[in-house]
Scaffold this motif. Sequence first.
Motif, mmCIF file in Angstrom:
data_model
loop_
_atom_site.group_PDB
_atom_site.id
_atom_site.type_symbol
_atom_site.label_atom_id
_atom_site.label_comp_id
_atom_site.label_asym_id
_atom_site.label_seq_id
_atom_site.Cartn_x
_atom_site.Cartn_y
_atom_site.Cartn_z
ATOM 1 N N TYR A 21 0.834 -1.205 0.000
ATOM 2 C CA TYR A 21 0.000 0.000 0.000
ATOM 3 C C TYR A 21 0.869 1.255 0.000
ATOM 4 O O TYR A 21 0.657 2.173 -0.799
ATOM 5 C CB TYR A 21 -0.932 0.001 1.215
ATOM 6 C CG TYR A 21 -1.792 1.233 1.305
ATOM 7 C CD1 TYR A 21 -2.989 1.297 0.612
ATOM 8 C CD2 TYR A 21 -1.402 2.329 2.064
ATOM 9 C CE1 TYR A 21 -3.788 2.420 0.669
ATOM 10 C CE2 TYR A 21 -2.193 3.457 2.120
ATOM 11 C CZ TYR A 21 -3.383 3.498 1.431
ATOM 12 O OH TYR A 21 -4.157 4.616 1.484
ATOM 13 N N ALA A 51 2.991 1.615 -3.390
ATOM 14 C CA ALA A 51 2.188 2.037 -4.549
ATOM 15 C C ALA A 51 1.626 3.432 -4.358
ATOM 16 O O ALA A 51 1.564 4.216 -5.309
ATOM 17 C CB ALA A 51 1.061 1.046 -4.793
ATOM 18 N N THR A 83 2.649 6.418 -6.841
ATOM 19 C CA THR A 83 1.602 7.078 -7.615
ATOM 20 C C THR A 83 1.574 8.576 -7.332
ATOM 21 O O THR A 83 1.341 9.373 -8.238
ATOM 22 C CB THR A 83 0.233 6.448 -7.299
ATOM 23 O OG1 THR A 83 0.306 5.042 -7.542
ATOM 24 C CG2 THR A 83 -0.855 7.031 -8.157
ATOM 25 N N TRP A 88 3.914 1.189 -11.441
ATOM 26 C CA TRP A 88 3.670 0.968 -10.019
ATOM 27 C C TRP A 88 3.833 -0.499 -9.629
ATOM 28 O O TRP A 88 4.167 -0.797 -8.487
ATOM 29 C CB TRP A 88 2.287 1.484 -9.638
ATOM 30 C CG TRP A 88 1.165 0.732 -10.269
ATOM 31 C CD1 TRP A 88 0.601 0.969 -11.475
ATOM 32 C CD2 TRP A 88 0.494 -0.409 -9.725
ATOM 33 N NE1 TRP A 88 -0.378 0.059 -11.724
ATOM 34 C CE2 TRP A 88 -0.469 -0.804 -10.668
ATOM 35 C CE3 TRP A 88 0.619 -1.124 -8.548
ATOM 36 C CZ2 TRP A 88 -1.297 -1.885 -10.456
ATOM 37 C CZ3 TRP A 88 -0.211 -2.208 -8.330
ATOM 38 C CH2 TRP A 88 -1.156 -2.576 -9.274
ATOM 39 N N VAL A 89 3.598 -1.422 -10.567
ATOM 40 C CA VAL A 89 3.735 -2.850 -10.250
ATOM 41 C C VAL A 89 5.189 -3.168 -9.928
ATOM 42 O O VAL A 89 5.485 -3.869 -8.959
ATOM 43 C CB VAL A 89 3.222 -3.720 -11.417
ATOM 44 C CG1 VAL A 89 3.463 -5.182 -11.143
ATOM 45 C CG2 VAL A 89 1.759 -3.465 -11.657
ATOM 46 N N ILE A 132 0.680 -7.501 -3.198
ATOM 47 C CA ILE A 132 0.085 -7.044 -4.454
ATOM 48 C C ILE A 132 -1.290 -6.422 -4.206
ATOM 49 O O ILE A 132 -1.625 -5.371 -4.781
ATOM 50 C CB ILE A 132 -0.004 -8.209 -5.467
ATOM 51 C CG1 ILE A 132 1.392 -8.732 -5.796
ATOM 52 C CG2 ILE A 132 -0.742 -7.793 -6.720
ATOM 53 C CD1 ILE A 132 2.301 -7.718 -6.440
ATOM 54 N N VAL A 133 -2.102 -7.032 -3.357
ATOM 55 C CA VAL A 133 -3.419 -6.467 -3.030
ATOM 56 C C VAL A 133 -3.258 -5.106 -2.359
ATOM 57 O O VAL A 133 -3.990 -4.152 -2.670
ATOM 58 C CB VAL A 133 -4.221 -7.443 -2.140
ATOM 59 C CG1 VAL A 133 -5.447 -6.777 -1.548
ATOM 60 C CG2 VAL A 133 -4.612 -8.670 -2.927
ATOM 61 N N ILE A 139 -2.394 -2.612 -5.096
ATOM 62 C CA ILE A 139 -3.575 -2.212 -5.878
ATOM 63 C C ILE A 139 -4.416 -1.219 -5.079
ATOM 64 O O ILE A 139 -4.874 -0.205 -5.609
ATOM 65 C CB ILE A 139 -4.396 -3.456 -6.280
ATOM 66 C CG1 ILE A 139 -3.597 -4.296 -7.270
ATOM 67 C CG2 ILE A 139 -5.735 -3.056 -6.854
ATOM 68 C CD1 ILE A 139 -4.187 -5.660 -7.530
ATOM 69 N N THR A 140 -4.590 -1.487 -3.795
ATOM 70 C CA THR A 140 -5.354 -0.580 -2.944
ATOM 71 C C THR A 140 -4.660 0.774 -2.830
ATOM 72 O O THR A 140 -5.309 1.823 -2.908
ATOM 73 C CB THR A 140 -5.536 -1.197 -1.544
ATOM 74 O OG1 THR A 140 -6.103 -2.499 -1.682
ATOM 75 C CG2 THR A 140 -6.438 -0.345 -0.681
ATOM 76 N N ARG A 198 -2.584 2.166 -4.949
ATOM 77 C CA ARG A 198 -2.649 2.900 -6.221
ATOM 78 C C ARG A 198 -4.021 3.510 -6.423
ATOM 79 O O ARG A 198 -4.157 4.641 -6.884
ATOM 80 C CB ARG A 198 -2.344 1.962 -7.380
ATOM 81 C CG ARG A 198 -2.352 2.687 -8.716
ATOM 82 C CD ARG A 198 -2.335 1.732 -9.823
ATOM 83 N NE ARG A 198 -3.499 0.856 -9.716
ATOM 84 C CZ ARG A 198 -4.142 0.351 -10.730
ATOM 85 N NH1 ARG A 198 -3.732 0.613 -11.940
ATOM 86 N NH2 ARG A 198 -5.176 -0.436 -10.579
ATOM 87 N N ASN A 199 -5.067 2.786 -6.071
ATOM 88 C CA ASN A 199 -6.425 3.276 -6.307
ATOM 89 C C ASN A 199 -6.858 4.354 -5.318
ATOM 90 O O ASN A 199 -7.687 5.195 -5.652
ATOM 91 C CB ASN A 199 -7.419 2.121 -6.269
ATOM 92 C CG ASN A 199 -7.248 1.198 -7.457
ATOM 93 O OD1 ASN A 199 -6.748 1.601 -8.502
ATOM 94 N ND2 ASN A 199 -7.642 -0.050 -7.285
#
Length: 135
Positions: free
Chosen positions: A14, A17, A21, A28-29, A84-85, A88-89, A91-92
């Motif tokens: 978290y 990313a 961002t 970002w990956v 990874i989760v 993703i969180t 980045r979003n």
Amino acid sequence: ALLIFALTSGVNGYVAASMYTQMEGQAWVWSVVAAYLLFLGPFFIAATFLNFVAVAYGSSSALPFGTVVVILLILTLVSFPLNIVGGITGRNFSRPFDAPCRTTKMPREIPPLPWNRSTAFQITIAGLLPFSAIY
């Protein structure tokens, strides 16, 4: 300790990313994977080396092969997906970068340094002070 690391690796993803961002990065990956490997890699290499040394000397503190496999399974099946989760969180849900002070894009002239802030003087003092304290 390994279980705590595995469960908190989502926080690692978290933060990695989200910060990447905010700095307007596009890959970002790779940032999330690099953050995971740069934290885990040196620890894993050192632990593996120490375990090999313990096995070579026949120490009773060496981890058996089955335990090493279980550790690898925890790291690959629990920790990495959580990372990874979390990425993703992050980045979003990242917000745009908000500087704590007002900044301008106009470059300013850097004034010349005084004589006592020059590189040669700093190197001389940094080498002279410890040795003068010893002798």
